[in-house]
Motif scaffolding. Structure first.
Motif, PDB file in Angstrom:
ATOM      1  N   GLY A 120       0.788  -1.227   0.000  1.00 58.85           N
ATOM      2  CA  GLY A 120       0.000   0.000   0.000  1.00 58.85           C
ATOM      3  C   GLY A 120       0.815   1.270   0.000  1.00 58.85           C
ATOM      4  N   LEU A 121       2.161   1.176   0.140  1.00 60.70           N
ATOM      5  CA  LEU A 121       3.012   2.368   0.126  1.00 60.70           C
ATOM      6  C   LEU A 121       3.351   2.747  -1.309  1.00 60.70           C
ATOM      7  CD1 LEU A 121       3.805   0.584   2.826  1.00 60.70           C
ATOM      8  CD2 LEU A 121       5.529   2.386   3.082  1.00 60.70           C
ATOM      9  N   ARG A 122       3.667   4.019  -1.504  1.00 66.58           N
ATOM     10  CA  ARG A 122       4.089   4.485  -2.814  1.00 66.58           C
ATOM     11  C   ARG A 122       5.537   4.973  -2.744  1.00 66.58           C
ATOM     12  NH1 ARG A 122      -0.938   8.420  -3.287  1.00 66.58           N
ATOM     13  NH2 ARG A 122      -0.633   8.238  -1.023  1.00 66.58           N
ATOM     14  N   VAL A 123       6.142   5.123  -3.913  1.00 69.40           N
ATOM     15  CA  VAL A 123       7.575   5.462  -3.986  1.00 69.40           C
ATOM     16  C   VAL A 123       7.753   6.682  -4.884  1.00 69.40           C
ATOM     17  CG1 VAL A 123       9.868   4.658  -4.703  1.00 69.40           C
ATOM     18  CG2 VAL A 123       8.277   3.075  -3.598  1.00 69.40           C
ATOM     19  N   ALA A 124       8.673   7.561  -4.497  1.00 71.62           N
ATOM     20  CA  ALA A 124       8.989   8.755  -5.295  1.00 71.62           C
ATOM     21  C   ALA A 124      10.500   8.818  -5.541  1.00 71.62           C
ATOM     22  CB  ALA A 124       8.531  10.021  -4.574  1.00 71.62           C
ATOM     23  N   ILE A 125      10.863   9.356  -6.688  1.00 72.43           N
ATOM     24  CA  ILE A 125      12.264   9.677  -6.975  1.00 72.43           C
ATOM     25  C   ILE A 125      12.467  11.139  -6.627  1.00 72.43           C
ATOM     26  CG2 ILE A 125      14.026   9.874  -8.764  1.00 72.43           C
ATOM     27  CD1 ILE A 125      12.617   7.622 -10.259  1.00 72.43           C
ATOM     28  N   ASP A 126      13.325  11.416  -5.653  1.00 76.49           N
ATOM     29  CA  ASP A 126      13.526  12.779  -5.162  1.00 76.49           C
ATOM     30  C   ASP A 126      14.662  13.460  -5.926  1.00 76.49           C
ATOM     31  OD1 ASP A 126      13.063  14.977  -3.580  1.00 76.49           O
ATOM     32  OD2 ASP A 126      14.362  14.292  -1.959  1.00 76.49           O
ATOM     33  N   ASP A 127      14.562  14.782  -6.053  1.00 70.20           N
ATOM     34  CA  ASP A 127      15.618  15.598  -6.689  1.00 70.20           C
ATOM     35  C   ASP A 127      15.980  15.069  -8.063  1.00 70.20           C
ATOM     36  OD1 ASP A 127      15.717  17.003  -4.286  1.00 70.20           O
ATOM     37  OD2 ASP A 127      17.219  15.667  -3.459  1.00 70.20           O
ATOM     38  N   ALA A 128      15.001  14.711  -8.859  1.00 68.21           N
ATOM     39  CA  ALA A 128      15.254  14.077 -10.154  1.00 68.21           C
ATOM     40  C   ALA A 128      16.154  14.940 -11.031  1.00 68.21           C
ATOM     41  CB  ALA A 128      13.927  13.814 -10.877  1.00 68.21           C
ATOM     42  N   GLY A 129      17.154  14.282 -11.629  1.00 71.63           N
ATOM     43  CA  GLY A 129      18.027  14.939 -12.599  1.00 71.63           C
ATOM     44  C   GLY A 129      19.250  15.602 -12.027  1.00 71.63           C
ATOM     45  N   THR A 130      19.375  15.647 -10.680  1.00 77.14           N
ATOM     46  CA  THR A 130      20.514  16.369 -10.101  1.00 77.14           C
ATOM     47  C   THR A 130      21.528  15.456  -9.433  1.00 77.14           C
ATOM     48  OG1 THR A 130      19.389  16.651  -7.977  1.00 77.14           O
ATOM     49  CG2 THR A 130      19.062  18.363  -9.641  1.00 77.14           C
ATOM     50  N   GLY A 131      21.187  14.185  -9.207  1.00 77.18           N
ATOM     51  CA  GLY A 131      22.073  13.310  -8.448  1.00 77.18           C
ATOM     52  C   GLY A 131      22.768  12.281  -9.301  1.00 77.18           C
ATOM     53  N   HIS A 132      22.962  11.101  -8.712  1.00 74.08           N
ATOM     54  CA  HIS A 132      23.773  10.057  -9.337  1.00 74.08           C
ATOM     55  C   HIS A 132      22.998   9.168 -10.298  1.00 74.08           C
ATOM     56  CE1 HIS A 132      26.295  11.072  -5.854  1.00 74.08           C
ATOM     57  NE2 HIS A 132      27.299  10.576  -6.554  1.00 74.08           N
ATOM     58  N   ASN A 133      21.655   9.146 -10.182  1.00 78.51           N
ATOM     59  CA  ASN A 133      20.910   8.103 -10.881  1.00 78.51           C
ATOM     60  C   ASN A 133      20.332   8.530 -12.227  1.00 78.51           C
ATOM     61  OD1 ASN A 133      21.180   6.123  -8.729  1.00 78.51           O
ATOM     62  ND2 ASN A 133      19.932   7.554  -7.556  1.00 78.51           N
ATOM     63  N   GLY A 134      19.920   9.797 -12.333  1.00 78.47           N
ATOM     64  CA  GLY A 134      19.482  10.317 -13.617  1.00 78.47           C
ATOM     65  C   GLY A 134      18.255   9.611 -14.157  1.00 78.47           C
ATOM     66  N   LEU A 135      18.133   9.632 -15.474  1.00 79.88           N
ATOM     67  CA  LEU A 135      16.949   9.108 -16.138  1.00 79.88           C
ATOM     68  C   LEU A 135      16.832   7.593 -16.002  1.00 79.88           C
ATOM     69  CD1 LEU A 135      17.000  11.241 -19.406  1.00 79.88           C
ATOM     70  CD2 LEU A 135      15.702  11.657 -17.309  1.00 79.88           C
ATOM     71  N   SER A 136      17.967   6.913 -15.788  1.00 85.62           N
ATOM     72  CA  SER A 136      17.906   5.454 -15.688  1.00 85.62           C
ATOM     73  C   SER A 136      17.036   5.020 -14.514  1.00 85.62           C
ATOM     74  CB  SER A 136      19.312   4.880 -15.536  1.00 85.62           C
ATOM     75  OG  SER A 136      19.925   5.362 -14.350  1.00 85.62           O
ATOM     76  N   ALA A 137      17.045   5.810 -13.423  1.00 88.12           N
ATOM     77  CA  ALA A 137      16.245   5.455 -12.259  1.00 88.12           C
ATOM     78  C   ALA A 137      14.760   5.590 -12.556  1.00 88.12           C
ATOM     79  CB  ALA A 137      16.631   6.334 -11.070  1.00 88.12           C
ATOM     80  N   ILE A 138      14.368   6.556 -13.391  1.00 77.31           N
ATOM     81  CA  ILE A 138      12.960   6.745 -13.733  1.00 77.31           C
ATOM     82  C   ILE A 138      12.417   5.490 -14.392  1.00 77.31           C
ATOM     83  CG2 ILE A 138      11.356   8.110 -15.128  1.00 77.31           C
ATOM     84  CD1 ILE A 138      13.220  10.475 -14.809  1.00 77.31           C
ATOM     85  N   HIS A 139      13.242   4.897 -15.247  1.00 74.09           N
ATOM     86  CA  HIS A 139      12.809   3.696 -15.956  1.00 74.09           C
ATOM     87  C   HIS A 139      12.876   2.456 -15.071  1.00 74.09           C
ATOM     88  CE1 HIS A 139      13.603   0.124 -18.511  1.00 74.09           C
ATOM     89  NE2 HIS A 139      12.613   0.630 -19.229  1.00 74.09           N
ATOM     90  N   ALA A 140      13.975   2.327 -14.301  1.00 75.93           N
ATOM     91  CA  ALA A 140      14.223   1.073 -13.595  1.00 75.93           C
ATOM     92  C   ALA A 140      13.501   0.955 -12.262  1.00 75.93           C
ATOM     93  CB  ALA A 140      15.735   0.903 -13.370  1.00 75.93           C
ATOM     94  N   LEU A 141      13.306   2.075 -11.544  1.00 71.99           N
ATOM     95  CA  LEU A 141      12.800   1.988 -10.181  1.00 71.99           C
ATOM     96  C   LEU A 141      11.313   1.651 -10.128  1.00 71.99           C
ATOM     97  CD1 LEU A 141      13.795   2.290  -7.288  1.00 71.99           C
ATOM     98  CD2 LEU A 141      13.145   4.693  -7.366  1.00 71.99           C
ATOM     99  N   GLY A 142      10.553   2.079 -11.147  1.00 69.05           N
ATOM    100  CA  GLY A 142       9.110   1.818 -11.129  1.00 69.05           C
ATOM    101  C   GLY A 142       8.394   2.652 -10.099  1.00 69.05           C
ATOM    102  N   ALA A 143       8.851   3.897  -9.894  1.00 68.77           N
ATOM    103  CA  ALA A 143       8.295   4.759  -8.855  1.00 68.77           C
ATOM    104  C   ALA A 143       6.924   5.300  -9.263  1.00 68.77           C
ATOM    105  CB  ALA A 143       9.255   5.907  -8.559  1.00 68.77           C
ATOM    106  N   ASN A 144       6.197   5.829  -8.257  1.00 71.71           N
ATOM    107  CA  ASN A 144       4.870   6.402  -8.478  1.00 71.71           C
ATOM    108  C   ASN A 144       4.907   7.906  -8.651  1.00 71.71           C
ATOM    109  OD1 ASN A 144       4.674   4.184  -5.999  1.00 71.71           O
ATOM    110  ND2 ASN A 144       3.292   3.758  -7.717  1.00 71.71           N
TER     111      ASN A 144
END
Length: 529
Positions: free
Chosen positions: A410-434
């Motif tokens: 029932g919990l949701r997930v967010a990618i914080d500070d998108a585009g400024t850290g180590h993970n970049g666009l790859s995390a948007i695709h791979a993490l499956g965040a909400n």
């Protein structure tokens, strides 16, 4: 400073001083060992060079004696060979051999030397017609240089080579070393043995060798390893005094730094225990109608005197010292006590909080989080886990699995500070965040330059394609809200709506059904949310 802290400081100082001395001794020992080996390698090179020069001198003297290929004992001037040897210490005798007989530079007959020359095994040199051979008989050893200047004509020069190895070793090594000059056939023409009785063991010897590139000769030096290990290694009183001063200085500074770090960590532990670190909450609102949608939980360290320590002063320390999990749980505990009932009643509200990628990938992260939030009266449907970009997500496939487990609970997930850290666009695709939270860095420029606006639009469009809700962070002006709405972004947070506030302020907003009217843009000196 209490007695306990003074004792701890003294212990740290002694420890670091000892470490400094140990490191200094290691560096000194390694340097001296390398320097000693360099000196002995150079000694080997110099000895071979000196031997080459002796042979060169001998060959030149031979050229002075043999003026043409018809030279024989009968035609040679009586003193020619003697004069050639005059003034040298290494050239002892010269012998001319022709089909008509042989003659010496000196008339006295030396049968042992003649026998040694007759039985000699010749080692060819790089120069045509020249060869070297070792000479030895009881009480004497030397080197023979032979020049075949005709079919049956030879000129032989006898070199006394004992002086080549005389007094070339450092005093410290003379009683524990062996030296030898040999030809390519293995025969020795000069050697050195210590005067004292010394039994050399092969497994305890350090070997240095050097070969001539011009003549078939090799120099070998064998030194007792234990003796070599003590050569030049003694520390002078001056160096000891300097090292002591530097060691004490280093120990003092290092101990002071360690005490400072220990003091900060002690304070952090005390703050966590006493509840000085408290959750503040920054509202997340609908950009269009300004309704409260939820709030992000942020850490604030408030000391008893009211002093507030900024998060950047203790969050990185908590992460590096392994205290971030404890800090997160403590903040969730307080948030549950303060806002758990509100979240149970107002089901449209959400509570977001940050975790690091290392926390997210931990084996027990999901089970521990579900257990603790249940215990803290925090409904899972209201919780959003924000994965920060301060570290790279080392295992994206595992991260996606964790996201799935959280969603199932029932919990949701967010990618914080998108585009400024180590993970970049790859995390948007791979993490499956909400959720995708766009950093203030991009929001600041959305009304100022086209590139920032296009980047925000690109991130928002990409997130929408992946079924994610976009949240803009750090909004400070009404103009930014207008621009974000035009780009299709509907949720945001920032000083234009509210600074981070205590739970009581959130309760007041939620209870009153708070919305925020449009207001004039705040001054540009405001800090990021």
């Amino acid at each position: 400073m209490t007695v306990q802290r003074r004792l701890r400081f003294a212990a740290f100082m002694l420890c670091f001083t000892g470490l400094f001395f140990g490191a200094l001794y290691y560096v000194h020992s390694a340097f001296i060992t390398s320097w000693n080996e360099t000196q002995l390698r150079q000694l080997a090179i110099d000895t071979v060079t000196r031997t080459e020069l002796a042979i060169d001198s001998a060959t030149m003297k031979m050229s002075d004696v043999i003026v043409n290929r018809s030279t024989s004992c009968a035609t040679l001037a009586p003193m020619a060979m003697t004069r050639a040897l005059y003034g040298t210490s290494i050239m002892k005798n010269m012998r001319l051999e022709t089909k008509d007989g042989a003659c010496w530079s000196y008339d006295e007959k030396n049968e042992a030397l003649e026998q040694a020359i007759a039985n000699a095994k010749h080692n060819e040199t790089n120069s045509p017609g020249y060869s070297l051979f070792s000479l030895g008989f009881p009480g004497w050893r030397g080197l023979g240089v032979r020049w075949q200047y005709g079919q049956d004509e030879n000129l032989v020069e006898v070199l006394a080579t004992g002086g080549l190895l005389f007094a070339i070793l450092p005093d410290h090594l003379r009683d524990s070393a062996l030296m030898q000059l040999t030809l390519s056939d293995g025969s020795s023409f000069a050697s050195y043995h210590p005067e004292r009785k010394w039994v050399a063991e092969d497994n305890n010897l350090v070997n240095f060798e050097e070969n001539s590139t011009r003549y078939p000769i090799k120099f070998s030096l064998q030194v007792d390893a234990a003796t070599l290990a003590t050569w030049n290694h003694a520390l002078s009183p001056q160096l000891i005094a300097i090292a002591a001063a530097l060691g004490l200085g280093f120990g003092f500074l290092a101990a002071r730094g360690m005490m400072r770090n220990t003091s900060i960590l002690d304070e952090l532990d005390s703050a966590l225990t006493s509840g000085q670190i408290q959750p503040y909450f920054q509202p997340i609102f609908d950009l269009e109608d300004r309704k409260l949608l939820g709030f992000e939980m942020l850490a604030r360290w408030i000391k008893p005197d009211g002093t507030m320590i900024p998060p950047l002063a203790f969050i990185p320390l908590a992460e590096s010292s392994g205290r971030i999990e404890r800090l997160t749980i403590e903040l969730l505990r307080q948030a549950g006590a303060q806002l758990g009932s509100l979240l149970q009643v107002q089901t449209q509200l959400k509570l977001t909080f940050n975790v690091t990628p290392d926390q997210y990938l931990a084996d027990d992260f999901v089970d521990s989080l579900i257990s603790n939030t249940t215990r803290f009266n925090l409904p899972h449907r209201a919780l959003v886990v924000e994965v920060t970009e301060r570290q790279a997500i080392a295992d994206k496939s595992r991260a996606a699995m964790v996201t799935g487990k959280l969603n199932d609970a029932g919990l949701r997930v967010a990618i914080d500070d998108a585009g400024t850290g180590h993970n970049g666009l790859s995390a948007i695709h791979a993490l499956g965040a909400n959720y995708l939270k766009i950093d203030k860095f991009f929001i600041d420029g959305v009304t100022l330059d086209r590139k920032s606006s296009e980047l925000v639009e690109m991130l928002a469009g990409l997130a929408t394609k992946f079924g994610m809700i976009v949240v803009a962070e750090g909004i400070e002006t009404e103009e930014q809200i207008t621009a974000l709405l035009q780009l299709g972004i509907r949720e945001g947070q920032g000083f234009v709506y509210s600074r981070p506030v205590p739970a009581a302020a959130i309760l007041a907003m939620a209870t009153n059904g708070s919305t925020t009217p449009k207001r004039k843009s705040p001054s540009r000196f405001l800090l990021s949310a």
